[in-house]
Design an enzyme around this catalytic site. Structure first.
Site, PDB file in Angstrom:
ATOM      1  N   LYS A   1       0.911  -1.149  -0.137  1.00 28.62           N
ATOM      2  CA  LYS A   1       0.057  -0.053  -0.130  1.00 28.62           C
ATOM      3  C   LYS A   1       0.942   1.232  -0.003  1.00 28.62           C
ATOM      4  CE  LYS A   1      -4.395  -1.878   1.516  1.00 28.62           C
ATOM      5  NZ  LYS A   1      -5.516  -1.942   2.427  1.00 28.62           N
TER       6      LYS A   1
ATOM      7  N   ARG B   1      -4.018 -10.065   4.681  1.00 26.21           N
ATOM      8  CA  ARG B   1      -4.388 -10.077   3.364  1.00 26.21           C
ATOM      9  C   ARG B   1      -3.234  -9.287   2.353  1.00 26.21           C
ATOM     10  NH1 ARG B   1      -6.406  -6.679  -0.588  1.00 26.21           N
ATOM     11  NH2 ARG B   1      -7.953  -7.427  -2.088  1.00 26.21           N
TER      12      ARG B   1
END
Ligand code: 9MG
Length: 273
Positions: free
Chosen positions: A220, A254
């Site tokens: 991210k 995840r």
């Protein structure tokens, strides 16, 4: 502790690794590498070989600035990939916020719904309630198109926790038992770097009774801010973030890089008392 997840009953005694399969042309993490069905299926197989405990298949990009995708197109992207794995040994999650696709995916064998809007769309709670599927309720401030414009909180940890508490209550009222519920603070979804770091530090506060905790930090933008690296070069930072998340209470991570994460967690598991 267990998570009931379709026909599976997943032990949460060790951290689980959920592998991400983006069937999208515009994902931030892989730039649309697995957009056609054949490449997405091959990628999912690779993640299973690397040791993924679950797969998360999505057909709508949720990166900041992403535009919504029509139901028909999302269905065309997701269902053939899901159907290729639904009868196998690894539970498959569908990453969608559309109740129609939730229903179709569960009918096709999806064991979990991963909803970045925490079943807040009209009909979403009912789409999951009468089924054996698990659900991941994620927090997001705003919408993917605009969520990173000016995220703001008085106290990010308590606001996100209160929101997730309310969504758990709504899910339970609709008939979804706590052992089918996963919560996720939604790193990067309407959050600045400081908000994300505060959530990661306080992740343990999101361990709510009877409910599993998931964290998604893989590749991210916050890791790009911290390292100066492009998404494909954020693997070491992603592995470090996954370890920190597990150390701080996450039971499911995840991730895009399953093998690297599994190796790091094997070391963590051996050292943990
Ligand atoms: C779909 N998606 C993208 N990032 C995610 C995250 O951090 N958590 C969950 N549950 N879903 C995500």
């Amino acid at each position: 502790m267990y998570l009931r997840c379709g026909r599976f009953k997943l032990s949460l005694e060790r951290p689980l690794v959920m592998g991400v399969v983006n069937v999208t042309p515009d994902s931030f993490s892989d730039g649309g590498l697995h957009f056609d069905t054949a490449s997405a299926v091959a990628h999912a197989r690779r993640l299973i070989d690397e040791g993924a405990d679950l797969l998360d298949i999505g057909g709508e990009s949720t990166r900041p600035g992403a535009a919504p995708v029509a139901l028909e197109e999302e269905r065309r992207r997701v269902l053939p990939v899901l159907e290729a794995f639904a009868g196998g040994n690894v539970p498959v999650s569908v990453d969608t916020r559309k109740p129609e696709l939730m229903r179709e995916a569960i009918a096709a064998g999806a064991a979990m719904v991963n909803d970045i809007t925490a079943l807040s769309a009209a009909g979403a709670l009912d789409a999951v309630a009468g089924t054996p599927a698990a659900v991941c309720l994620m927090h997001m401030q705003g919408e993917p198109g605009t969520m990173q414009v000016n995220p703001s909180y008085a106290d990010v940890v308590s606001e996100v926790r209160d929101y997730l508490g309310q969504r758990i209550a709504a899910a339970e009222k609709a008939g979804i038992a706590r052992d089918r519920i996963v919560v996720d603070p939604g790193f990067g979804f309407g959050k600045t770097l400081e908000h994300n770091l505060a959530l990661l530090r306080a992740l343990g506060e999101f361990r709510l009774p009877g409910v599993a905790l998931m964290a998604g930090l893989s590749r991210k933008a916050m890791l790009g801010r911290l390292t100066g690296r492009e998404p494909r070069d954020r693997v070491p930072a992603s592995v470090a973030a996954a370890l920190l998340a597990v150390q701080n209470g996450a039971q499911i991570v995840r991730v895009h890089d399953v093998a690297a994460t599994r190796d790091a967690l094997a070391v963590w598991q051996a050292v943990k008392t």
